[in-house]
Every structure is written in C-alpha cells, then in structure tokens.
Design an enzyme around this catalytic site. Structure first.
Site, PDB file in Angstrom:
ATOM      1  N   ASP A  44       0.866  -1.182   0.000  1.00 22.81           N
ATOM      2  CA  ASP A  44       0.000   0.000   0.000  1.00 22.81           C
ATOM      3  C   ASP A  44       0.904   1.233   0.000  1.00 22.81           C
ATOM      4  O   ASP A  44       1.120   1.874   1.017  1.00 22.81           O
ATOM      5  CB  ASP A  44      -0.909  -0.017   1.225  1.00 22.81           C
ATOM      6  CG  ASP A  44      -1.923   1.115   1.221  1.00 22.81           C
ATOM      7  OD1 ASP A  44      -1.975   1.898   0.258  1.00 22.81           O
ATOM      8  OD2 ASP A  44      -2.680   1.221   2.203  1.00 22.81           O
ATOM      9  N   CYS A  70      -3.642   4.593  -4.194  1.00 16.68           N
ATOM     10  CA  CYS A  70      -4.452   5.807  -4.188  1.00 16.68           C
ATOM     11  C   CYS A  70      -4.162   6.677  -5.411  1.00 16.68           C
ATOM     12  O   CYS A  70      -4.616   7.817  -5.482  1.00 16.68           O
ATOM     13  CB  CYS A  70      -4.223   6.590  -2.894  1.00 16.68           C
ATOM     14  SG  CYS A  70      -2.520   7.112  -2.658  1.00 16.68           S
TER      15      CYS A  70
END
Length: 116
Positions: A44, A70
């Site tokens: 992540d 993201c």
C-alpha cells in the site's frame, strides 16, 4: 492498518506466520533476497507508487501480491512491471473510501505460479 492486520492474524487459527513492517520503499525496498521468505506481500504505497519495490517483486519468487493504490497513474506503472515480471493481474476494485475527496483507492491481487 499494520496493527489491525497483525491482531487479526494472531486471533485466526490455521494461518501461516505473518510479518508486518512499515518501510520507506524509496530508501529501503525489500530486495529479492529479503522477499524469498514470503509467500505473499500486501503493498500500500504512497501516491508516488512503488517502482523500485515492483521491480524487486517482479524478480522474486513471491506468488501473490495484494496491491492497494491511491493513484491510478502510478498503479498502472507498477502493474505493468509486475505483469511483465510474470504476474497475472486480477480484477481491479475501485473503492470510494473518502466521501469528501475526489480520490479513490484501487485494489487488486497479482498472482503467478512459483518460480523455479
């Protein structure tokens, strides 16, 4: 996130040992030799992605990578490296996690047969 993952693993029977670590992927990515002891990796990265870590994973024997991103642009860049390294990308799931923001999270699993 790491504490929640570790706690869940401790209270779930039948799982292999789990290791969590927060790491600056630009200054200290896990090398192929470091990755050799893992069956799977959850990644992540920040908005700038994880180019160096994707390259190391592509050269490793890790059979499964769960990638949360993201940033669709850096996700696509890193995904290309993983696919070129022998992974098959599963379906990409967009998650509108932050209602007050126009940003979304992307999640997918990359899998491959073990390398000899």
């Amino acid at each position: 996130m790491l504490a929640a993952l570790a706690a869940a693993a401790r209270t779930t029977s039948g799982l292999k040992p789990l290791t969590t670590e927060k790491r600056d992927l630009f200054k200290h990515p896990l090398a192929s030799i470091d990755l050799a002891k893992f069956d799977a990796v959850v990644l992540d990265p920040p908005r700038v992605g994880a180019a160096a870590q994707a390259k190391a994973l592509a050269q490793s024997k890790v059979s499964r990578v769960v990638y949360v991103s993201c940033n669709a642009v850096t996700f696509a860049r890193d995904a290309r490296v993983l696919v070129d390294g022998g992974y098959r990308m599963g379906p990409v799931t967009p998650v509108d996690q932050f209602l007050w923001s126009s940003h979304i999270e992307l999640m997918t699993v990359f899998e491959r047969k073990g390398r000899a």
